[in-house]
Each structure stands twice: as structure tokens, then as C-alpha cells.
Design a protein around this motif. Structure first.
Motif, PDB file in Angstrom:
ATOM      1  N   UNK A 107       3.148 -13.147   6.194  1.00  0.00           N
ATOM      2  CA  UNK A 107       3.827 -13.392   6.498  1.00  0.00           C
ATOM      3  C   UNK A 107       5.738 -13.863   5.408  1.00  0.00           C
ATOM      4  N   UNK A 108       5.425 -13.156   4.195  1.00  0.00           N
ATOM      5  CA  UNK A 108       7.135 -12.922   4.166  1.00  0.00           C
ATOM      6  C   UNK A 108       7.292 -11.716   4.634  1.00  0.00           C
ATOM      7  N   UNK A 109       6.769 -11.567   5.854  1.00  0.00           N
ATOM      8  CA  UNK A 109       7.676  -9.927   6.663  1.00  0.00           C
ATOM      9  C   UNK A 109       6.997  -8.771   6.351  1.00  0.00           C
ATOM     10  N   UNK A 110       5.709  -8.410   4.980  1.00  0.00           N
ATOM     11  CA  UNK A 110       5.921  -7.149   4.803  1.00  0.00           C
ATOM     12  C   UNK A 110       5.212  -6.345   5.454  1.00  0.00           C
ATOM     13  N   UNK A 111       5.233  -4.981   5.561  1.00  0.00           N
ATOM     14  CA  UNK A 111       4.480  -4.866   6.488  1.00  0.00           C
ATOM     15  C   UNK A 111       3.746  -3.730   5.553  1.00  0.00           C
ATOM     16  N   UNK A 112       1.946  -3.700   6.087  1.00  0.00           N
ATOM     17  CA  UNK A 112       1.278  -2.795   5.428  1.00  0.00           C
ATOM     18  C   UNK A 112       0.806  -1.955   6.256  1.00  0.00           C
ATOM     19  N   UNK A 113       0.116  -0.640   5.167  1.00  0.00           N
ATOM     20  CA  UNK A 113      -0.304   0.395   5.585  1.00  0.00           C
ATOM     21  C   UNK A 113      -1.455   0.768   4.439  1.00  0.00           C
ATOM     22  N   UNK A 114      -2.913   0.439   5.288  1.00  0.00           N
ATOM     23  CA  UNK A 114      -3.753   0.694   4.331  1.00  0.00           C
ATOM     24  C   UNK A 114      -4.048   2.225   4.059  1.00  0.00           C
ATOM     25  N   UNK A 115      -4.492   2.554   2.785  1.00  0.00           N
ATOM     26  CA  UNK A 115      -4.839   4.313   2.330  1.00  0.00           C
ATOM     27  C   UNK A 115      -5.590   4.251   1.931  1.00  0.00           C
ATOM     28  N   UNK A 116      -7.139   4.896   1.855  1.00  0.00           N
ATOM     29  CA  UNK A 116      -7.673   5.176   1.582  1.00  0.00           C
ATOM     30  C   UNK A 116      -7.270   5.313  -0.649  1.00  0.00           C
ATOM     31  N   UNK A 117      -8.746   5.122  -1.196  1.00  0.00           N
ATOM     32  CA  UNK A 117      -9.076   5.456  -2.463  1.00  0.00           C
ATOM     33  C   UNK A 117      -8.152   6.700  -2.845  1.00  0.00           C
ATOM     34  N   UNK A 118      -8.535   7.617  -1.831  1.00  0.00           N
ATOM     35  CA  UNK A 118      -8.600   8.778  -2.872  1.00  0.00           C
ATOM     36  C   UNK A 118      -7.324   9.506  -2.009  1.00  0.00           C
ATOM     37  N   UNK A 119      -6.481   9.107  -1.286  1.00  0.00           N
ATOM     38  CA  UNK A 119      -5.314   8.704  -0.202  1.00  0.00           C
ATOM     39  C   UNK A 119      -3.829   8.597  -1.290  1.00  0.00           C
ATOM     40  N   UNK A 120      -4.942   7.354  -1.686  1.00  0.00           N
ATOM     41  CA  UNK A 120      -3.708   6.699  -2.459  1.00  0.00           C
ATOM     42  C   UNK A 120      -2.935   7.190  -4.302  1.00  0.00           C
ATOM     43  N   UNK A 121      -4.666   7.391  -4.475  1.00  0.00           N
ATOM     44  CA  UNK A 121      -4.374   8.397  -6.108  1.00  0.00           C
ATOM     45  C   UNK A 121      -3.058   9.671  -5.950  1.00  0.00           C
ATOM     46  N   UNK A 122      -3.869  10.154  -5.063  1.00  0.00           N
ATOM     47  CA  UNK A 122      -2.546  11.617  -4.599  1.00  0.00           C
ATOM     48  C   UNK A 122      -1.511  10.767  -4.592  1.00  0.00           C
ATOM     49  N   UNK A 123      -0.965   9.775  -3.730  1.00  0.00           N
ATOM     50  CA  UNK A 123       0.466   9.195  -3.301  1.00  0.00           C
ATOM     51  C   UNK A 123       1.155   9.174  -4.577  1.00  0.00           C
ATOM     52  N   UNK A 124      -0.224   8.088  -5.521  1.00  0.00           N
ATOM     53  CA  UNK A 124       0.823   7.186  -6.737  1.00  0.00           C
ATOM     54  C   UNK A 124       1.034   7.807  -7.228  1.00  0.00           C
ATOM     55  N   UNK A 125       0.564   9.526  -7.690  1.00  0.00           N
ATOM     56  CA  UNK A 125       0.490  10.231  -9.518  1.00  0.00           C
ATOM     57  C   UNK A 125       1.545  10.929  -9.023  1.00  0.00           C
TER      58      UNK A 125
END
Ligand SMILES: *Cc1c(COP(=O)(O)O)cnc(C)c1O
Length: 280
Positions: A107-125
Motif C-alpha cells: 500500500x506504501x508502493x513497495x515493489x516486491x521480488x520474491x526469491x527462495x532462501x538459497x538465492x536470498x542467502x547468496x544475494x545478502x551475503x
């Protein structure tokens, strides 16, 4: 606002507990998440102006589907008229319909990209390596845990609203906060007085506090003190403080407990457990 708690248990142990109400900053941009976003947002707003014609300013960040940080980033970006992208851990399908946190962020206009846990771990590391589109001015790590975020958190203690409790920061023997990444605690340590002993209560899964007990205590605490705590962070901190008093590890002291906010998360927990945490 930094009210003093009054109950028989605290009286008996000669402990004074003051609660710094960072939860009252805003419903969605609450507590330490606002402190962490403040300088990140300023940086995003004022950096990269040299890019020729104005591109839409955009901030990108990461978080779980119930994250206070995601809720706060979306609401702050909306107030600053910036676009915000949230990279959300978890498959989109499992989040339809959107839970209360994501619904408010959308509602505040954020756009989401959902990624799985493994991808998430790689991206955030290795998020420094994420290639940024020129329109994306600033990347905020998960939980707002960078230097700008930490510096913002130092203002939790610098903030002299504390004066309203008629105590100087130096008069507190102990200063407490809940810890996830630990960057709030680290930031507060930049501004703490030599007289303060800082205690961080780790809350993540595997930490020593059981969630089920916490929920009962939330009700008691709200009825007794009229302050809502959240079950993920501040409820665990408060439970930890009472436990340390019970064990005699905190005695005859003046304690400053930081209510870091997080109340937006209550609706999500109620949805997951099917139980209401508060009657009102
Ligand atoms: C994120 C959060 C914390 C933990 O902050 P860290 O800086 O990650 O340790 C504590 N309380 C609330 C309410 C939070 O949302």
C-alpha cells in the motif's frame, strides 16, 4: 517519552526500569528501524545528484515476509516520495494473499521480488556485488544493518527526550535492547555513558527464550503497565530483564530498556498462530 514502570516485583527488588518509547515514533516506521533508516534515506536522497536528468529515486532492500525493516522502509520511502524495492525471502505463492506486513508495504508502493532462501542467502551475503540500475540510488542491507544505520541508532541514547524522565543518561546503571543483527546495540554503544552497562538480548531462533512463554507475559505486561510489546523482540527483552532481576543478576539498579518498536509484526503473528495476543 520514557515512563517508569511500577509493579510489586520491581519494588521488591529495588530495581527501577524506565522504558524509552521508540515504538511511538510511528506505527510502521517504528523504533530502531527508523533510526537505522534515517541516514540511509538521507544518503539515498542526496547522493548521485550528478546524474544528468533526474531519474526516479529508488531504494532497494531485503527482508523476510514479516520484517519490521521492510514495513519501515516502505513507509519511509513513501513519505520521501522515493520508489522502494523489497527483495523478500520466500516464494511468492506462499505469500498470497499478502500478509499484513507486506500488504501495508504494498500500500506504501513497495515493489516486491520474491526469491527462495538459497538465492536470498547468496544475494545478502555479498550484496555489495549486486549490480545497481542507475535509478537505484541506494542499497540498504537486511535490517538496515550498516554504518549509517548504526550511527542513527546512536541517537537513541543521544536523544535528550530522556530528560523528560528527569534522569541523565549517566544515571542509568544498565541499558537494555533486543538484538537481531546487533547493530542497534553497536550503535547505542557509540553514545553510551561510561556509567552504563549495555545488555543485548538475542532474540533470533535458537536463542534461549521460548516464544510461548513470551506471549503470556505480553498480556500481563500490557495489563500492568499499559505498554504493548511485540512477541519477537521487545517481549523477549522484557522477559529477559525480569529473569535477570529474578536471578539477582540485576539488583538495586536503574535500568533503561529501549522499546525498539516492532508492533506492526503483531498482526502477522496473530495470523500465523490464529491467536489474539491482545484483547484490544
Ligand atoms: C530489528 C529489530 C530489533 C533488532 O535490531 P538489530 O539492530 O538487528 O539488533 C530489535 N527490536 C525490534 C522491534 C526490531 O524490529
Amino acid at each position: 517519552m520514557t515512563p517508569k514502570l511500577k509493579d510489586r516485583f520491581l519494588d521488591k527488588h529495588g530495581v527501577e526500569v524506565y522504558v524509552k518509547r521508540e515504538d511511538m515514533i510511528d506505527q510502521h516506521i517504528s523504533g530502531n528501524k527508523w533510526r537505522k533508516l534515517k541516514y540511509n534515506m538521507l544518503h539515498a536522497l542526496y547522493s548521485g545528484r550528478e546524474v544528468a536528468h533526474r531519474v526516479t529515486q529508488c531504494i532497494i532492500t531485503f527482508g523476510g515476509a514479516f520484517s519490521n525493516h521492510i514495513a519501515a522502509t516502505a513507509a519511509t520511502a513513501s513519505k520521501c516520495k522515493m520508489k522502494a524495492i523489497g527483495i523478500i525471502r520466500g516464494e511468492e505463492l506462499s505469500e498470497q494473499p499478502l500478509n499484513p506486513t507486506l500488504a501495508a508495504a504494498a500500500a506504501n508502493g513497495m515493489i516486491f521480488k520474491f526469491i527462495n532462501r538459497e538465492e536470498y542467502r547468496l544475494l545478502t551475503s555479498k550484496s555489495e556485488d549486486v549490480r545497481l540500475h542507475p535509478a537505484i540510488r541506494h542499497l540498504v542491507p537486511e535490517g538496515g544493518a550498516n554504518w549509517l544505520g548504526m550511527y542513527g541508532c546512536s541517537e537513541i541514547l543521544r536523544d535528550v527526550e530522556l530528560a523528560s524522565s528527569s534522569h541523565d543518561l549517566r544515571e542509568f546503571d544498565i541499558v537494555c535492547t533486543a538484538c537481531g543483527t546487533g547493530s542497534t546495540l553497536a550503535g547505542m554503544s557509540l553514545a553510551a555513558a561510561p556509567e552504563n552497562r549495555l545488555i543485548g538480548f538475542p532474540v533470533l531462533k535458537g536463542a534461549q527464550f521460548l516464544e510461548s512463554d513470551v506471549e503470556e507475559q505480553l498480556q500481563w505486561f500490557y495489563e500492568t503497565h499499559g505498554i504493548k510489546l511485540d512477541p519477537i523482540y521487545t517481549g523477549k527483552m522484557m522477559k529477559g530483564i525480569y529473569q535477570l532481576i529474578q536471578q539477582g543478576q540485576i539488583a538495586d539498579s536503574r535500568v533503561l530498556a529501549i522499546h525498539t518498536g516492532g508492533l506492526q509484526g503483531i498482526a502477522g503473528v496473530e495470523l500465523k498462530t490464529g491467536k489474539k495476543l491482545f484483547d484490544s
